[in-house]
Write an enzyme that holds these catalytic residues in place. Structure first.
Site, PDB file in Angstrom:
ATOM      1  N   LYS A   5     -15.887   5.153  -1.005  1.00 29.56           N
ATOM      2  CA  LYS A   5     -15.588   6.577  -1.082  1.00 29.56           C
ATOM      3  C   LYS A   5     -16.874   7.358  -1.362  1.00 29.56           C
ATOM      4  CE  LYS A   5     -11.325   5.533  -0.341  1.00 29.56           C
ATOM      5  NZ  LYS A   5     -11.464   4.071  -0.197  1.00 29.56           N
TER       6      LYS A   5
HETATM    7  C1  LIG Z   1      -5.832   6.584   2.046  1.00 33.15           C
HETATM    8  C2  LIG Z   1      -6.056   5.614   0.940  1.00 33.15           C
HETATM    9  N1  LIG Z   1      -5.162   5.507  -0.040  1.00 33.15           N
HETATM   10  C3  LIG Z   1      -5.335   4.665  -1.084  1.00 33.15           C
HETATM   11  C4  LIG Z   1      -6.445   3.864  -1.171  1.00 33.15           C
HETATM   12  C5  LIG Z   1      -6.573   2.909  -2.322  1.00 33.15           C
HETATM   13  O1  LIG Z   1      -7.682   3.181  -3.117  1.00 33.15           O
HETATM   14  P1  LIG Z   1      -8.175   2.126  -4.214  1.00 33.15           P
HETATM   15  O2  LIG Z   1      -8.958   1.079  -3.494  1.00 33.15           O
HETATM   16  O3  LIG Z   1      -9.014   2.929  -5.153  1.00 33.15           O
HETATM   17  O4  LIG Z   1      -6.948   1.573  -4.868  1.00 33.15           O
HETATM   18  C6  LIG Z   1      -7.419   3.932  -0.170  1.00 33.15           C
HETATM   19  C7  LIG Z   1      -8.614   3.070  -0.231  1.00 33.15           C
HETATM   20  O5  LIG Z   1      -9.265   2.801   0.732  1.00 33.15           O
HETATM   21  C8  LIG Z   1      -7.219   4.827   0.918  1.00 33.15           C
HETATM   22  O6  LIG Z   1      -8.117   4.934   1.904  1.00 33.15           O
END
Ligand SMILES: Cc1ncc(COP(=O)(O)O)c(C=O)c1O
Length: 378
Positions: free
Chosen positions: A181
């Site tokens: 991110k």
């Molecule tokens: C659209 C979306 N939602 C949720 C997530 C989940 O994030 P995390 O890896 O911080 O749990 C991601 C991670 O790539 C994502 O792209």
């Protein structure tokens, strides 16, 4: 030349900030997490922000405080990372996939409305790859049908919808701080919250619903006996992560600007490469360029996967476009067909993009794309 696909933007002073935390002895969730939450809330225009272990647990908690549980349906886009649907399942509820808008690749409000049943309890718009979903439409649907709105803003820190920052619009918006991110804490998540009482409940739920925080206990002058009015989880961020997050927030504008500049360079170049189309830019949104996804036209001389393979041989790693969750075995049998989602996921790929990508590296990516699509190289 070998081009990285993605890299966190770190300046070298972060190690000292984390070491300072370690020197205090407070290495779990403590004062730095509260500081990071306050800075994050201010940045995204929310009343409060609540830190968690990652965005998936943030989504799970946000759905939970919205009252989502077994027997409920939550409408989500299939074109998203699988975490979107998993967070619904983790609450014992059922994700129901609705199709995307074929231009923005975000959840389509009309398809969402068609998917509403008497079991629907929430809608989860995703600001996919940092492009804001059409929030006015979703907030209006929430009002009209009495549904909760939980935003998956994993990729969208710094994005704005009709001039308002993502994080300031709906009641609960969840961000990711994973290294892919725009800013990172290694792993981490943050929930932007408008209602301070909900924020307090979230803070309890992330530590087994204990009614006393470690911070409060440490600053008390008397013995504190905690109690547990409900059940919860352990989804705490550490102060070491928060120290890194505070350093990253300071760099956010610089990172956003560099990504914007690089995205504009890609778009200008791609306009003259046959068979490729740049991402669509709706008038209502100022996106965060978390990723740069191009569309490959069906009449291209080579298919998407073959193009990715050849680019990799040229030192250019890419990733397939955003997945279609309903096509994965994990969710097989849930959905018949989502034509826009299926076409979009099959025909798109993501190019290297990160703050610090050099013009020389980016020109190499562009040159390889042009060569492959002109059909010159074999
Ligand atoms: C659209 C979306 N939602 C949720 C997530 C989940 O994030 P995390 O890896 O911080 O749990 C991601 C991670 O790539 C994502 O792209």
């Amino acid at each position: 030349m070998q081009v990285p696909f993605s890299r966190p933007y770190l300046q070298g002073h972060e190690g000292a900030a984390v070491a300072d935390v370690i020197a205090t002895g407070w290495v779990s969730q403590g004062p730095r997490v509260r500081e990071f939450e306050a800075a994050f809330a201010e940045r995204v225009g929310a009343a409060e922000a609540v830190a968690t272990t990652n965005c998936t647990t943030a989504l799970q908690l946000a759905l939970y405080v919205s009252g989502i549980g077994p027997g409920d349906e939550v409408i989500v886009p299939s074109m998203s990372f699988i975490a979107t649907a998993n967070s619904v399942w983790q609450n014992g509820a059922t994700p129901v996939f609705a199709d995307i808008d074929p231009l923005t690749y975000n959840l389509d409000p009309e398809a969402t409305e068609r998917a509403i049943t008497d079991r629907t309890k929430a809608i989860m718009p995703v600001h996919q790859l940092g492009l804001p979903a059409d929030m006015d439409a979703f907030l209006a649907l929430g009002e009209r049908y009495g549904l909760a709105i939980v935003e998956d803003a994993a990729c969208a820190i710094g994005a704005a919808y009709r001039g308002r920052p993502i994080g300031s619009l709906g009641p609960l918006a969840c961000f990711s701080l994973h290294p892919r991110k725009v800013i990172t804490t290694g792993e981490g998540g943050m929930i932007a919250v408008q209602d301070p009482e909900v924020a307090e409940r979230l803070r309890r739920l992330r530590q087994h619903a204990m009614d006393v925080s470690d911070l409060a206990r440490h600053s008390a002058n008397d013995v504190v006996i905690e109690s547990y009015p409900e059940r919860g989880w352990n989804q705490r961020m550490t102060d070491m992560q928060a120290a890194l997050g505070l350093c990253q927030l300071e760099l956010l504008d610089e990172i956003l600007e560099d990504r914007r500049r690089l995205a504009a360079r890609y778009t200008a170049a791609i306009e003259s490469i046959p068979h490729l189309e740049p991402p669509f830019e709706p008038h209502y949104a100022q996106r965060t360029w978390q990723s740069y996804a191009v569309r490959l036209s069906p009449d291209a001389p080579i298919g998407r996967n073959e193009l990715m393979r050849r680019l990799l041989r040229d030192g250019v790693p890419t990733r397939r476009g955003v997945m279609a969750i309903h096509e994965e075995r994990a969710y097989a049998g849930i959905q018949a067909s989502l034509p826009h989602t299926e076409a979009a996921t099959e025909g798109s790929l993501m190019l290297p993009l990160f703050a610090g990508l050099t013009d020389e590296q980016q020109d190499h990516v562009i040159g390889c794309l042009a060569t492959q699509l002109a059909g010159v190289a074999a």
